[in-house]
Structures are given as C-alpha cells and as structure tokens.
Design a protein around this motif. Structure first.
Motif, PDB file in Angstrom:
ATOM      1  N   GLY A 141      42.386  69.976  11.566  1.00 60.14           N
ATOM      2  CA  GLY A 141      42.847  69.107  10.487  1.00 60.14           C
ATOM      3  C   GLY A 141      43.497  67.810  10.947  1.00 60.14           C
ATOM      4  N   GLY A 142      43.544  67.585  12.251  1.00 57.43           N
ATOM      5  CA  GLY A 142      44.117  66.319  12.758  1.00 57.43           C
ATOM      6  C   GLY A 142      43.328  65.134  12.250  1.00 57.43           C
ATOM      7  N   PHE A 143      42.004  65.274  12.287  1.00 57.62           N
ATOM      8  CA  PHE A 143      41.139  64.260  11.690  1.00 57.62           C
ATOM      9  C   PHE A 143      40.839  64.709  10.271  1.00 57.62           C
ATOM     10  CE2 PHE A 143      36.868  62.662  10.643  1.00 57.62           C
ATOM     11  CZ  PHE A 143      37.164  61.308  10.680  1.00 57.62           C
ATOM     12  N   ASN A 144      41.090  63.830   9.302  1.00 58.49           N
ATOM     13  CA  ASN A 144      41.021  64.258   7.900  1.00 58.49           C
ATOM     14  C   ASN A 144      40.435  63.143   7.037  1.00 58.49           C
ATOM     15  OD1 ASN A 144      41.572  64.870   5.240  1.00 58.49           O
ATOM     16  ND2 ASN A 144      43.634  65.635   5.633  1.00 58.49           N
ATOM     17  N   ILE A 145      39.232  63.374   6.501  1.00 61.68           N
ATOM     18  CA  ILE A 145      38.573  62.334   5.687  1.00 61.68           C
ATOM     19  C   ILE A 145      39.085  62.291   4.247  1.00 61.68           C
ATOM     20  CG2 ILE A 145      36.427  62.193   7.014  1.00 61.68           C
ATOM     21  CD1 ILE A 145      35.103  63.940   4.812  1.00 61.68           C
ATOM     22  N   GLY A 167      33.190  55.778  10.766  1.00 65.02           N
ATOM     23  CA  GLY A 167      32.161  54.822  10.351  1.00 65.02           C
ATOM     24  C   GLY A 167      31.717  53.865  11.444  1.00 65.02           C
ATOM     25  N   LYS A 168      32.686  53.373  12.210  1.00 64.43           N
ATOM     26  CA  LYS A 168      32.317  52.398  13.247  1.00 64.43           C
ATOM     27  C   LYS A 168      31.553  53.072  14.383  1.00 64.43           C
ATOM     28  CE  LYS A 168      36.341  49.671  12.379  1.00 64.43           C
ATOM     29  NZ  LYS A 168      37.640  49.515  12.996  1.00 64.43           N
ATOM     30  N   GLY A 169      31.984  54.262  14.728  1.00 62.15           N
ATOM     31  CA  GLY A 169      31.281  54.995  15.784  1.00 62.15           C
ATOM     32  C   GLY A 169      29.867  55.351  15.351  1.00 62.15           C
ATOM     33  N   GLU A 223      47.652  49.331  17.137  1.00 56.75           N
ATOM     34  CA  GLU A 223      46.594  48.590  16.441  1.00 56.75           C
ATOM     35  C   GLU A 223      47.089  48.021  15.115  1.00 56.75           C
ATOM     36  OE1 GLU A 223      43.854  51.893  16.717  1.00 56.75           O
ATOM     37  OE2 GLU A 223      42.451  50.626  17.803  1.00 56.75           O
ATOM     38  N   ARG A 224      47.765  48.866  14.346  1.00 57.31           N
ATOM     39  CA  ARG A 224      48.342  48.413  13.073  1.00 57.31           C
ATOM     40  C   ARG A 224      49.675  49.125  12.916  1.00 57.31           C
ATOM     41  NH1 ARG A 224      43.377  50.126   9.785  1.00 57.31           N
ATOM     42  NH2 ARG A 224      42.246  50.080  11.749  1.00 57.31           N
ATOM     43  N   PHE A 225      50.745  48.378  12.878  1.00 55.96           N
ATOM     44  CA  PHE A 225      52.060  49.024  12.760  1.00 55.96           C
ATOM     45  C   PHE A 225      53.106  48.034  12.267  1.00 55.96           C
ATOM     46  CE2 PHE A 225      54.527  47.173  16.270  1.00 55.96           C
ATOM     47  CZ  PHE A 225      53.532  46.610  17.056  1.00 55.96           C
ATOM     48  N   HIS A 230      53.068  53.454  12.371  1.00 59.13           N
ATOM     49  CA  HIS A 230      51.712  52.978  12.613  1.00 59.13           C
ATOM     50  C   HIS A 230      50.706  53.664  11.694  1.00 59.13           C
ATOM     51  CE1 HIS A 230      50.583  56.585  14.828  1.00 59.13           C
ATOM     52  NE2 HIS A 230      51.834  56.584  15.257  1.00 59.13           N
ATOM     53  N   HIS A 231      49.423  53.295  11.862  1.00 54.70           N
ATOM     54  CA  HIS A 231      48.394  53.638  10.876  1.00 54.70           C
ATOM     55  C   HIS A 231      47.744  55.006  11.044  1.00 54.70           C
ATOM     56  CE1 HIS A 231      46.029  52.572  14.280  1.00 54.70           C
ATOM     57  NE2 HIS A 231      44.875  52.605  13.652  1.00 54.70           N
ATOM     58  N   ILE A 232      48.073  55.748  12.108  1.00 55.98           N
ATOM     59  CA  ILE A 232      47.457  57.069  12.273  1.00 55.98           C
ATOM     60  C   ILE A 232      48.442  58.125  11.771  1.00 55.98           C
ATOM     61  CG2 ILE A 232      46.435  58.711  13.905  1.00 55.98           C
ATOM     62  CD1 ILE A 232      45.950  56.115  15.692  1.00 55.98           C
ATOM     63  N   LEU A 233      48.072  58.767  10.684  1.00 62.01           N
ATOM     64  CA  LEU A 233      49.000  59.697  10.036  1.00 62.01           C
ATOM     65  C   LEU A 233      48.715  61.137  10.434  1.00 62.01           C
ATOM     66  CD1 LEU A 233      49.047  58.260   6.392  1.00 62.01           C
ATOM     67  CD2 LEU A 233      50.554  57.676   8.318  1.00 62.01           C
ATOM     68  N   ASP A 234      49.795  61.907  10.568  1.00 62.09           N
ATOM     69  CA  ASP A 234      49.661  63.345  10.776  1.00 62.09           C
ATOM     70  C   ASP A 234      49.481  63.983   9.394  1.00 62.09           C
ATOM     71  OD1 ASP A 234      50.079  66.076  11.056  1.00 62.09           O
ATOM     72  OD2 ASP A 234      51.412  65.785  12.781  1.00 62.09           O
ATOM     73  N   ALA A 277      33.092  60.347  19.302  1.00 62.45           N
ATOM     74  CA  ALA A 277      34.196  59.647  19.973  1.00 62.45           C
ATOM     75  C   ALA A 277      35.182  59.093  18.944  1.00 62.45           C
ATOM     76  CB  ALA A 277      33.650  58.530  20.850  1.00 62.45           C
ATOM     77  N   ASP A 278      34.657  58.508  17.861  1.00 60.70           N
ATOM     78  CA  ASP A 278      35.507  57.878  16.850  1.00 60.70           C
ATOM     79  C   ASP A 278      36.324  58.899  16.065  1.00 60.70           C
ATOM     80  OD1 ASP A 278      36.603  55.872  15.364  1.00 60.70           O
ATOM     81  OD2 ASP A 278      34.821  55.431  14.183  1.00 60.70           O
ATOM     82  N   GLY A 279      35.717  60.014  15.724  1.00 62.56           N
ATOM     83  CA  GLY A 279      36.455  61.040  14.986  1.00 62.56           C
ATOM     84  C   GLY A 279      37.462  61.757  15.864  1.00 62.56           C
TER      85      GLY A 279
HETATM   86  P1  ADP Z   1      39.867  52.002  13.359  1.00 59.30           P
HETATM   87  O1  ADP Z   1      39.760  52.137  11.875  1.00 59.30           O
HETATM   88  O2  ADP Z   1      40.595  50.792  13.802  1.00 59.30           O
HETATM   89  O3  ADP Z   1      38.588  52.250  14.103  1.00 59.30           O
HETATM   90  P2  ADP Z   1      40.639  54.645  14.055  1.00 59.30           P
HETATM   91  O4  ADP Z   1      39.256  55.072  14.380  1.00 59.30           O
HETATM   92  O5  ADP Z   1      41.707  54.982  15.025  1.00 59.30           O
HETATM   93  O6  ADP Z   1      40.807  53.116  13.829  1.00 59.30           O
HETATM   94  O7  ADP Z   1      40.978  55.249  12.657  1.00 59.30           O
HETATM   95  C1  ADP Z   1      42.206  54.946  12.087  1.00 59.30           C
HETATM   96  C2  ADP Z   1      42.044  54.786  10.615  1.00 59.30           C
HETATM   97  O8  ADP Z   1      41.714  56.043  10.053  1.00 59.30           O
HETATM   98  C3  ADP Z   1      43.348  54.387   9.970  1.00 59.30           C
HETATM   99  O9  ADP Z   1      43.428  53.016   9.784  1.00 59.30           O
HETATM  100  C4  ADP Z   1      43.357  55.139   8.669  1.00 59.30           C
HETATM  101  O10 ADP Z   1      42.649  54.401   7.684  1.00 59.30           O
HETATM  102  C5  ADP Z   1      42.563  56.361   8.971  1.00 59.30           C
HETATM  103  N1  ADP Z   1      43.392  57.486   9.377  1.00 59.30           N
HETATM  104  C6  ADP Z   1      44.718  57.534   9.664  1.00 59.30           C
HETATM  105  N2  ADP Z   1      45.100  58.750  10.011  1.00 59.30           N
HETATM  106  C7  ADP Z   1      43.984  59.522   9.947  1.00 59.30           C
HETATM  107  C8  ADP Z   1      43.723  60.907  10.185  1.00 59.30           C
HETATM  108  N3  ADP Z   1      44.685  61.739  10.581  1.00 59.30           N
HETATM  109  N4  ADP Z   1      42.464  61.333   9.989  1.00 59.30           N
HETATM  110  C9  ADP Z   1      41.473  60.502   9.596  1.00 59.30           C
HETATM  111  N5  ADP Z   1      41.646  59.198   9.376  1.00 59.30           N
HETATM  112  C10 ADP Z   1      42.889  58.709   9.545  1.00 59.30           C
END
Ligand code: ADP
Ligand code: MG
Length: 341
Positions: free
Chosen positions: A120-124, A183-185, A254-256, A265-269, A292-294
């Motif tokens: 659940g660390g990565f969460n769409i 998406g970017k990956g 990256e964003r904070f 910052h922008h990565i949420l738990d 890699a991106d996820g």
């Molecule tokens: P970027 O969007 O710059 O490629 P990342 O791949 O690191 O950056 O993804 C970070 C983006 O994903 C955040 O800006 C936010 O929109 C979203 N995000 C934040 N925390 C999570 C998470 N735990 N799981 C999935 N997406 C997240």
C-alpha cells in the motif's frame, strides 16, 4: 517564528551528454550513428527524446513517433480532462462501474499490483489526500480531522475490477484513481516501443526523472545517467550506464514547503496521510519504466529497510536509497555498476 518556502525542481536524474558520439548529426559521416534529440513540454514536464539510427531521417522520425505516442497517452490517462476514461470512472464513483480500454485497464491492474508489492505504499487512490495537501499551490498543513475523514476514500483495497468485463468500480462517492504515479514511466516504455518500430537502433526517453533507454551506443556500454544528491543541487551521488532498462527517482526535494523547520513534501504515506519520513530519495532501476516509476514512490513510503528488502527480493530491480539521515544504500546488484561522479 513561522517560515514558509516552496520549491520545485525536476532534476532528479540527469541524462549525461552522449560525449562519445561527438556533436550533431549533420556533421557525421553516414557510416556513423546519427543522433536526433528534441525537447518538448508534455505531461506537465520537460520531455527529452534522443534517437540513434544510421540515417537522419530514421532518427528524426523515431523522435517524432515518440512525442506522438506521449501526447496520445496524455489524453488517455489524464484525470484533468473530463473526457478521459479515468475521469469517467471517477465521476461514477459510488454509482456504477465503467468499462475502459484494455490499455487503461491493464495499467490500473499493474498499479494495483504495485500497491500490493509495496503493502500500500504506492496508492493510486490517494488523490483526495494529495489535493488536501496541494503541496506546491498552498504551503499549509491540512487539519488532522480533514485528513482523518479522507481515509476511507483513499483505501485502494476497495477498488473493484472485473477482468472479464474490463470494468472498474470505485465504491464510495468522492473516491478517485489517478495513474499519474506511474504515468511517466509508462509513457517512456511506450515511446521506446514506437521508436524501435520506427527503426531506431537506440535511444533515450526522459520525462524529467523518468528515463528509459534502449539499444547500444558505439564505444560506450550504455546511456550514462547521473543521480542527483537530494540535498545538494548540482551534485551527483553516482552515475549509471543504462542498458535496456529504466530509471526513476522519487525525492522529497522535488515539491515541498517548509514550516517551523519541518519539510512537508509531495510523497504521502497512505497510512498517516502525512509526508513519508523514511527517505530523502529513492532511485529504482528496472526493466521497464512503469515498474521503476511505481516502485520508487512505494519504496519511499516503505522506508529504507523494508524498501531495500523488497528490492533484494524482486528480480531485475535495483535501487539507490538515501535515507532520512542522508546515508546512501545501494542494492547488491548495483554496487559494481554505480560509478563515482
Ligand atoms: P513525479 O510525479 O514527479 O514523477 P513521483 O513518481 O515520485 O513523482 O510521484 C509522486 C506523485 O505521486 C506526487 O506528486 C503525488 O501526486 C503522487 N503521490 C504521492 N504520494 C503517493 C503515494 N504514496 N502513492 C502514489 N502516488 C503518490
Ligand atoms: Mg514514482
């Protein structure tokens, strides 16, 4: 005293100049590889595509094909466009399931697999919490109660998918899914496929820090990329030669914004809906960009110990983690490959 500061930086990873191949394509004899390279703005970021072929027309065409593919995916996967498939899924949350294309469905399934892998660390489904923070637009810490109320809406385990009907159902109104985290990956993976089909022998697609390389370069083992230091802008922590593989970095720089000396910052738990605290940056190298991106985001949330343990368990996945103390950890399969800058 309260201080407030916002920062955006996209230089997570730097594609190093292809010095071994010399200058621009026009000056090279035709037996030499021709390089075409262009940069455009897509998916809210700078996208640089480099193609290597034995003919300038082929390399140019490959670059154009890559940009066309990225533009197509931008339309397909975006959630800021109300006519996209995922926007329809989100609009019907709490009401009914929505059938989507095979491509969108498969990407959602892969994203859910990555959620499973990273516990659940990565969460769409995190959208409502990401919006509550809006780290770059509003340097403010959201109210605890507001975040608490969002928790049922960000529970990805409630997402219902039907593989046969190719439908997605979000059971609660206000829930939404967003594949922006992969998406970017994914776009890098797809762009590489169309470049190969256009005849390119090698190349690199870089959507800011999401990079995928393929093929070979003469006189060089792979495509060199530099990994940036999470605290010292302009300093690299290592260089890797990419072969047929992808690299992606998630970083707290990256964003904070900063408040009372704390970095938000922008990565949420997803468990706490607060910024994840275990790492400063996580760089993942995998066969494909989607993985890699996820995984970079998911591992960032898992933290350095559990995150590295996962990397060591997964085949064809390597990582460089800078933990919260600034200590560098490199996965076993990468130690011999990481060059000093
Ligand atoms: P970027 O969007 O710059 O490629 P990342 O791949 O690191 O950056 O993804 C970070 C983006 O994903 C955040 O800006 C936010 O929109 C979203 N995000 C934040 N925390 C999570 C998470 N735990 N799981 C999935 N997406 C997240
Ligand atoms: Mg990511």
């Amino acid at each position: 005293m309260k201080t407030s500061q916002s920062s955006i930086s996209f230089l997570a990873i730097v594609v190093l100049p292809l010095v071994m191949l010399g200058g621009c394509a026009e000056l090279q004899p035709s037996s030499q590889p021709m390089i075409a390279k262009r940069t455009q703005m897509h998916m809210g970021t700078l996208v640089t595509v480099t193609a290597v072929a034995f003919d300038t027309q082929v390399s140019d065409r490959a670059v154009q094909a890559a940009f066309d593919e990225i533009k197509r995916l931008e339309g397909l996967l975006s959630t800021w466009r109300s006519d996209s498939e995922l926007s329809q899924v989100n609009a019907e949350a709490g009401r009914r399931s929505v059938q989507v294309s095979r491509e969108t469905f498969d990407l959602v399934v892969r994203s859910l697999d990555m959620a499973q892998l990273t516990r659940g660390g990565f969460n769409i489904a995190l959208g409502p919490a990401i919006e509550a923070w809006s780290v770059t637009e509003r340097p403010q810490v959201p109210d605890e109660h507001v975040l608490e109320q969002l928790k049922p809406l960000v529970d990805w385990t409630t997402i219902q998918i039907d593989k046969k009907l190719q439908t997605i159902y979000l059971p609660y109104k206000g829930m939404r899914i967003d594949v922006g985290g992969v998406g970017k990956g994914y776009a890098a993976d797809r762009a590489v496929e169309v470049m190969k089909r256009a005849g390119a022998k090698g190349g690199v697609v870089a959507l800011s820090g999401d990079i995928k390389a393929f093929g070979v370069l003469s006189e060089r083992k792979g495509f060199p990329v530099g990994i940036r230091h999470p605290r010292e802008e302009g300093t690299l922590i290592g260089i890797i030669d990419l072969h047929d593989e992808a690299v992606s970095t998630a970083g707290d720089y990256e964003r904070f914004f900063e408040r009372d000396g704390v970095r938000y910052h922008h990565i949420l738990d997803p468990r706490t809906l607060q910024p994840a605290r275990g790492c400063q940056s996580v760089t993942v190298i995998a066969k494909d960009g989607t993985t890699a991106d996820g995984l970079d985001t998911g591992i960032f949330v898992l933290g350095p110990e559990s995150g590295m343990a996962l990397v060591e368990r997964l085949p064809d996945v390597e990582a460089i983690i800078v933990d919260a103390n600034g200590t560098l950890r490199v996965s076993s399969g990468l130690r011999d490959r990481l060059g000093v800058p």
